[in-house]
Scaffold this motif. Structure first.
Motif, PDB file in Angstrom:
ATOM      1  N   LYS A 141      32.576 -21.897-110.035  1.00 51.92           N
ATOM      2  CA  LYS A 141      31.692 -21.651-111.228  1.00 51.92           C
ATOM      3  C   LYS A 141      32.092 -20.829-112.359  1.00 51.92           C
ATOM      4  O   LYS A 141      31.697 -20.780-113.398  1.00 51.92           O
ATOM      5  CB  LYS A 141      30.341 -21.300-110.607  1.00 51.92           C
ATOM      6  CG  LYS A 141      29.605 -22.383-109.708  1.00 51.92           C
ATOM      7  CD  LYS A 141      28.366 -21.773-109.273  1.00 51.92           C
ATOM      8  CE  LYS A 141      27.823 -22.791-108.086  1.00 51.92           C
ATOM      9  NZ  LYS A 141      28.853 -22.562-106.884  1.00 51.92           N
ATOM     10  N   ILE A 142      32.776 -19.700-111.892  1.00 51.68           N
ATOM     11  CA  ILE A 142      33.276 -18.894-112.897  1.00 51.68           C
ATOM     12  C   ILE A 142      34.288 -19.586-113.838  1.00 51.68           C
ATOM     13  O   ILE A 142      34.006 -19.475-115.177  1.00 51.68           O
ATOM     14  CB  ILE A 142      34.239 -17.663-112.167  1.00 51.68           C
ATOM     15  CG1 ILE A 142      33.106 -16.951-111.243  1.00 51.68           C
ATOM     16  CG2 ILE A 142      34.722 -16.602-113.249  1.00 51.68           C
ATOM     17  CD1 ILE A 142      33.890 -15.817-110.317  1.00 51.68           C
ATOM     18  N   ALA A 143      35.278 -20.131-113.258  1.00 50.20           N
ATOM     19  CA  ALA A 143      36.129 -20.975-114.199  1.00 50.20           C
ATOM     20  C   ALA A 143      35.548 -22.169-115.193  1.00 50.20           C
ATOM     21  O   ALA A 143      35.696 -22.016-116.308  1.00 50.20           O
ATOM     22  CB  ALA A 143      36.961 -21.978-113.394  1.00 50.20           C
ATOM     23  N   MET A 144      34.179 -22.562-114.529  1.00 49.92           N
ATOM     24  CA  MET A 144      33.398 -23.223-115.329  1.00 49.92           C
ATOM     25  C   MET A 144      32.871 -22.658-116.657  1.00 49.92           C
ATOM     26  O   MET A 144      32.634 -23.265-117.802  1.00 49.92           O
ATOM     27  CB  MET A 144      32.459 -24.184-114.525  1.00 49.92           C
ATOM     28  CG  MET A 144      32.895 -25.375-113.397  1.00 49.92           C
ATOM     29  SD  MET A 144      31.975 -25.913-112.603  1.00 49.92           S
ATOM     30  CE  MET A 144      32.622 -27.294-111.781  1.00 49.92           C
TER      31      MET A 144
ATOM     32  N   SER B  32      38.200 -13.482-110.987  1.00 49.38           N
ATOM     33  CA  SER B  32      37.110 -13.900-109.810  1.00 49.38           C
ATOM     34  C   SER B  32      36.219 -12.899-109.804  1.00 49.38           C
ATOM     35  O   SER B  32      35.765 -12.535-108.614  1.00 49.38           O
ATOM     36  CB  SER B  32      37.711 -14.185-108.646  1.00 49.38           C
ATOM     37  OG  SER B  32      39.002 -15.395-108.777  1.00 49.38           O
ATOM     38  N   ILE B  33      35.514 -12.260-110.777  1.00 51.04           N
ATOM     39  CA  ILE B  33      34.360 -11.440-110.588  1.00 51.04           C
ATOM     40  C   ILE B  33      33.096 -12.117-110.641  1.00 51.04           C
ATOM     41  O   ILE B  33      32.778 -12.801-111.337  1.00 51.04           O
ATOM     42  CB  ILE B  33      34.485 -10.299-111.605  1.00 51.04           C
ATOM     43  CG1 ILE B  33      35.734  -9.403-111.711  1.00 51.04           C
ATOM     44  CG2 ILE B  33      33.119  -9.656-112.093  1.00 51.04           C
ATOM     45  CD1 ILE B  33      35.967  -8.511-112.968  1.00 51.04           C
ATOM     46  N   TYR B  34      32.438 -11.934-109.560  1.00 48.01           N
ATOM     47  CA  TYR B  34      31.144 -12.509-109.200  1.00 48.01           C
ATOM     48  C   TYR B  34      30.031 -11.501-109.693  1.00 48.01           C
ATOM     49  O   TYR B  34      29.933 -10.551-109.472  1.00 48.01           O
ATOM     50  CB  TYR B  34      30.798 -12.737-107.853  1.00 48.01           C
ATOM     51  CG  TYR B  34      31.751 -13.900-107.205  1.00 48.01           C
ATOM     52  CD1 TYR B  34      33.061 -13.775-107.281  1.00 48.01           C
ATOM     53  CD2 TYR B  34      30.961 -14.937-106.232  1.00 48.01           C
ATOM     54  CE1 TYR B  34      33.972 -14.721-106.587  1.00 48.01           C
ATOM     55  CE2 TYR B  34      31.901 -15.870-105.678  1.00 48.01           C
ATOM     56  CZ  TYR B  34      33.034 -15.834-105.805  1.00 48.01           C
ATOM     57  OH  TYR B  34      33.905 -16.951-105.314  1.00 48.01           O
TER      58      TYR B  34
ATOM     59  N   SER C 249      27.355 -14.602-104.977  1.00 46.34           N
ATOM     60  CA  SER C 249      27.836 -15.965-105.266  1.00 46.34           C
ATOM     61  C   SER C 249      28.135 -15.970-106.513  1.00 46.34           C
ATOM     62  O   SER C 249      27.557 -15.306-107.871  1.00 46.34           O
ATOM     63  CB  SER C 249      26.613 -16.848-104.988  1.00 46.34           C
ATOM     64  OG  SER C 249      26.721 -18.241-105.498  1.00 46.34           O
ATOM     65  N   ASP C 250      29.116 -17.205-107.035  1.00 46.33           N
ATOM     66  CA  ASP C 250      29.261 -17.399-108.545  1.00 46.33           C
ATOM     67  C   ASP C 250      28.356 -17.732-109.216  1.00 46.33           C
ATOM     68  O   ASP C 250      28.415 -18.023-110.369  1.00 46.33           O
ATOM     69  CB  ASP C 250      30.763 -18.325-108.451  1.00 46.33           C
ATOM     70  CG  ASP C 250      30.740 -19.575-107.692  1.00 46.33           C
ATOM     71  OD1 ASP C 250      29.537 -19.785-107.200  1.00 46.33           O
ATOM     72  OD2 ASP C 250      31.598 -20.146-107.837  1.00 46.33           O
ATOM     73  N   ILE C 251      27.036 -18.174-108.737  1.00 43.85           N
ATOM     74  CA  ILE C 251      25.807 -18.868-109.501  1.00 43.85           C
ATOM     75  C   ILE C 251      25.454 -17.695-110.207  1.00 43.85           C
ATOM     76  O   ILE C 251      24.808 -17.749-111.322  1.00 43.85           O
ATOM     77  CB  ILE C 251      24.893 -19.388-108.696  1.00 43.85           C
ATOM     78  CG1 ILE C 251      23.938 -20.405-109.517  1.00 43.85           C
ATOM     79  CG2 ILE C 251      24.140 -18.323-107.756  1.00 43.85           C
ATOM     80  CD1 ILE C 251      22.903 -20.895-108.754  1.00 43.85           C
ATOM     81  N   GLY C 252      25.674 -16.352-109.730  1.00 38.51           N
ATOM     82  CA  GLY C 252      25.360 -15.256-110.769  1.00 38.51           C
ATOM     83  C   GLY C 252      26.085 -15.378-112.060  1.00 38.51           C
ATOM     84  O   GLY C 252      25.348 -14.940-113.020  1.00 38.51           O
ATOM     85  N   ASN C 253      27.287 -15.728-112.219  1.00 41.96           N
ATOM     86  CA  ASN C 253      28.053 -15.771-113.549  1.00 41.96           C
ATOM     87  C   ASN C 253      27.078 -16.830-114.171  1.00 41.96           C
ATOM     88  O   ASN C 253      26.946 -16.816-115.428  1.00 41.96           O
ATOM     89  CB  ASN C 253      29.350 -16.408-113.479  1.00 41.96           C
ATOM     90  CG  ASN C 253      30.220 -15.170-112.339  1.00 41.96           C
ATOM     91  OD1 ASN C 253      29.932 -14.981-111.330  1.00 41.96           O
ATOM     92  ND2 ASN C 253      31.076 -14.578-113.055  1.00 41.96           N
ATOM     93  N   VAL C 254      26.750 -18.231-113.429  1.00 39.37           N
ATOM     94  CA  VAL C 254      25.779 -19.191-114.278  1.00 39.37           C
ATOM     95  C   VAL C 254      24.814 -18.763-114.752  1.00 39.37           C
ATOM     96  O   VAL C 254      24.478 -18.724-116.013  1.00 39.37           O
ATOM     97  CB  VAL C 254      25.904 -20.241-113.452  1.00 39.37           C
ATOM     98  CG1 VAL C 254      24.921 -21.311-114.084  1.00 39.37           C
ATOM     99  CG2 VAL C 254      27.169 -20.821-113.023  1.00 39.37           C
ATOM    100  N   SER C 255      23.972 -17.784-114.027  1.00 42.60           N
ATOM    101  CA  SER C 255      22.615 -17.518-114.349  1.00 42.60           C
ATOM    102  C   SER C 255      22.822 -16.359-115.449  1.00 42.60           C
ATOM    103  O   SER C 255      21.624 -16.072-116.073  1.00 42.60           O
ATOM    104  CB  SER C 255      22.141 -16.661-113.037  1.00 42.60           C
ATOM    105  OG  SER C 255      22.597 -15.291-112.859  1.00 42.60           O
ATOM    106  N   GLN C 256      23.795 -15.708-115.916  1.00 47.13           N
ATOM    107  CA  GLN C 256      24.352 -14.968-117.150  1.00 47.13           C
ATOM    108  C   GLN C 256      24.398 -15.696-118.482  1.00 47.13           C
ATOM    109  O   GLN C 256      24.016 -15.130-119.706  1.00 47.13           O
ATOM    110  CB  GLN C 256      25.256 -13.993-117.110  1.00 47.13           C
ATOM    111  CG  GLN C 256      25.236 -13.075-115.628  1.00 47.13           C
ATOM    112  CD  GLN C 256      24.578 -12.110-115.832  1.00 47.13           C
ATOM    113  OE1 GLN C 256      24.024 -11.872-116.952  1.00 47.13           O
ATOM    114  NE2 GLN C 256      23.794 -11.801-114.605  1.00 47.13           N
ATOM    115  N   VAL C 257      24.406 -17.162-118.397  1.00 45.82           N
ATOM    116  CA  VAL C 257      24.558 -17.933-119.634  1.00 45.82           C
ATOM    117  C   VAL C 257      23.540 -19.039-119.549  1.00 45.82           C
ATOM    118  O   VAL C 257      23.186 -19.229-120.827  1.00 45.82           O
ATOM    119  CB  VAL C 257      26.078 -18.636-119.725  1.00 45.82           C
ATOM    120  CG1 VAL C 257      27.155 -17.309-119.594  1.00 45.82           C
ATOM    121  CG2 VAL C 257      26.355 -19.580-118.416  1.00 45.82           C
TER     122      VAL C 257
END
Length: 415
Positions: A152-155, A295-297, A333-341
């Motif tokens: 998800k980070i790459a996405m 790869s920072i979650y 979880s990398d959903i954390g990165n999603v939740s920031q955007v």
């Protein structure tokens, strides 16, 4: 503290929307067996991160069978995919269900990702069957390697979420929890370089890189006494030497450093680096430290409106969802990165009997992930996710409330 808006509380009172929800539940029952068979197949064929070729093919095959348009190998990842379905020819708003399907080394699906993938796929399929009363687009995103590199980070970096209004997924666990926070996580690789020598005849001629590594673990253990309760540091030695009678000239380890806030995680990483340098100084070895910046979650940015909507729909299918206990940190979880955007939620759904607590990443949890209780939970999870989708695509006021809260939190988070 944010609370659900009047629009959210009124969603179930819209007669057409209530009829849609009943239809969705019926649609889930129609596909339940196909989805369970897929979950079992993925469980019995565990694939590590970025190698989930069979799982991705199974999930995209189901989606394609139900009319979704599939894009494979998105964001530069061979096992990532995007499946889209437009309701009544409309493309906005767009909601996304996030599918994970990678396994863990040795213990297989001990995190239940075989269930995450099918719940998100099932929710998308069930919601796509509604022909009247909803408008917008349904997207199912296949997100590889949650356990390691963070697909998800790459996405996020490749702007996959730019045209998505909200994202949802459910994680299996031992309790039904409105998860509202988790930990940031940094991967740090450490190498020590020494000098080989005969371990018996002339050990004093060598520089022991393994001693440096052992000293690092001791240093970290002592550092923990002065760390706040939300911090975690843990690691493994991936190379410890080549023979017992040779002073090790090279060692390597991977550590994960976690904390509840991104800024504090960076601060802890600096303390960790001092532990590495001290170990090198004490033993005469040379150190090399690499922080994996790609790869920072990031921690989860909560959205009370969306998580309460989920809890409301879970209650509809017979499941009461608890608040996350204040002292429960959870993992990362990398959903954390999603939740920031964009607005995103990551609740936990119990796949075990009431009162039973099985830790994730254990062999026991892997067994639970293919149990009859897991099948029952999977069906309820699919229904709840699809019902949330009907609220977001059937009542624009609800979606606007979700997005408004995100904007407020995002601004505060930046400040």
């Amino acid at each position: 503290m944010f609370y659900p808006s009047d629009a959210l509380r009124m969603s179930d009172q819209i007669p057409m929307l209530d009829a849609i929800k009943q239809e969705i539940q019926r649609e889930v029952c129609k596909i339940e067996n196909d989805l369970w068979n897929t979950a079992i197949f993925i469980h019995e064929h565990p694939e590590l991160g970025s190698q989930e070729f069979q799982a991705a093919e199974k999930l995209t095959g189901l989606l394609e069978q139900h009319g979704f348009t599939i894009e494979r190998e998105i964001a530069g990842m061979k096992t990532a995919f995007r499946a889209a379905y437009s309701l009544n020819g409309t493309s906005t708003p767009t909601i996304a269900y996030l599918a994970e399907y990678d396994a863990l080394p040795e213990v297989g699906h001990a995190c239940g990702h075989n269930l995450i993938g099918v719940m998100s796929v099932g929710a998308g399929i069930a919601l796509s069957k509604i022909r009247n009363g909803l408008s917008g687009r349904i997207v199912v995103l296949g997100t590889p390697d949650e356990e390691g590199g963070g697909g998800k980070i790459a996405m996020v970096k490749q702007h996959v979420f730019d045209d998505i209004d909200a994202a949802m997924m459910i994680h299996p666990g031992s309790k039904n929890v409105k998860r509202k926070w988790n930990l940031a996580a940094f991967s740090v690789f450490v190498e020590f370089f020494g000098k080989p020598a005969h371990a018996a005849a002339k050990p004093f001629e060598g520089i022991n890189a393994l001693d440096a590594m052992i000293q690092l673990f001791v240093n970290v253990g002592l550092l923990r006494q002065q760390l706040t309760d939300d911090v975690r540091i843990h690691g493994i030695i991936t190379h410890g030497g080549v023979a017992a009678n040779i002073i090790p000239e090279y060692t390597r380890a991977k550590f994960v450093v976690r904390a509840s806030e991104l800024a504090r995680t960076y601060q802890v990483v600096e303390k960790f680096k001092n532990c590495v340098r001290a170990a090198a100084l004490a033993t005469g070895a040379t150190e090399r430290i690499h922080l994996d910046e790609d790869s920072i979650y990031e921690p989860l940015l909560p959205n009370d409106t969306l998580i309460e909507l989920y809890a409301q729909n879970m209650k509809r299918v017979g499941v009461d969802v608890e608040e996350q206990p204040a002292g429960e940190l959870g993992g990362s979880s990398d959903i954390g990165n999603v939740s920031q955007v964009i607005p995103a939620i990551h609740p936990t759904l119990s796949i075990v009997s009431p009162g039973v607590d099985i830790p994730g990443h254990s062999r026991e949890f892997a067994i639970a992930a293919k149990s009859e209780q897991a099948k029952i939970a999977m069906t309820k999870g699919i229904q709840a996710l699809a019902l949330c989708g009907s609220d977001l695509l059937g009542n624009i006021e609800v979606l606007n409330a979700v997005k408004a809260e995100f904007e407020q939190r995002a601004v505060k988070n930046v400040a």
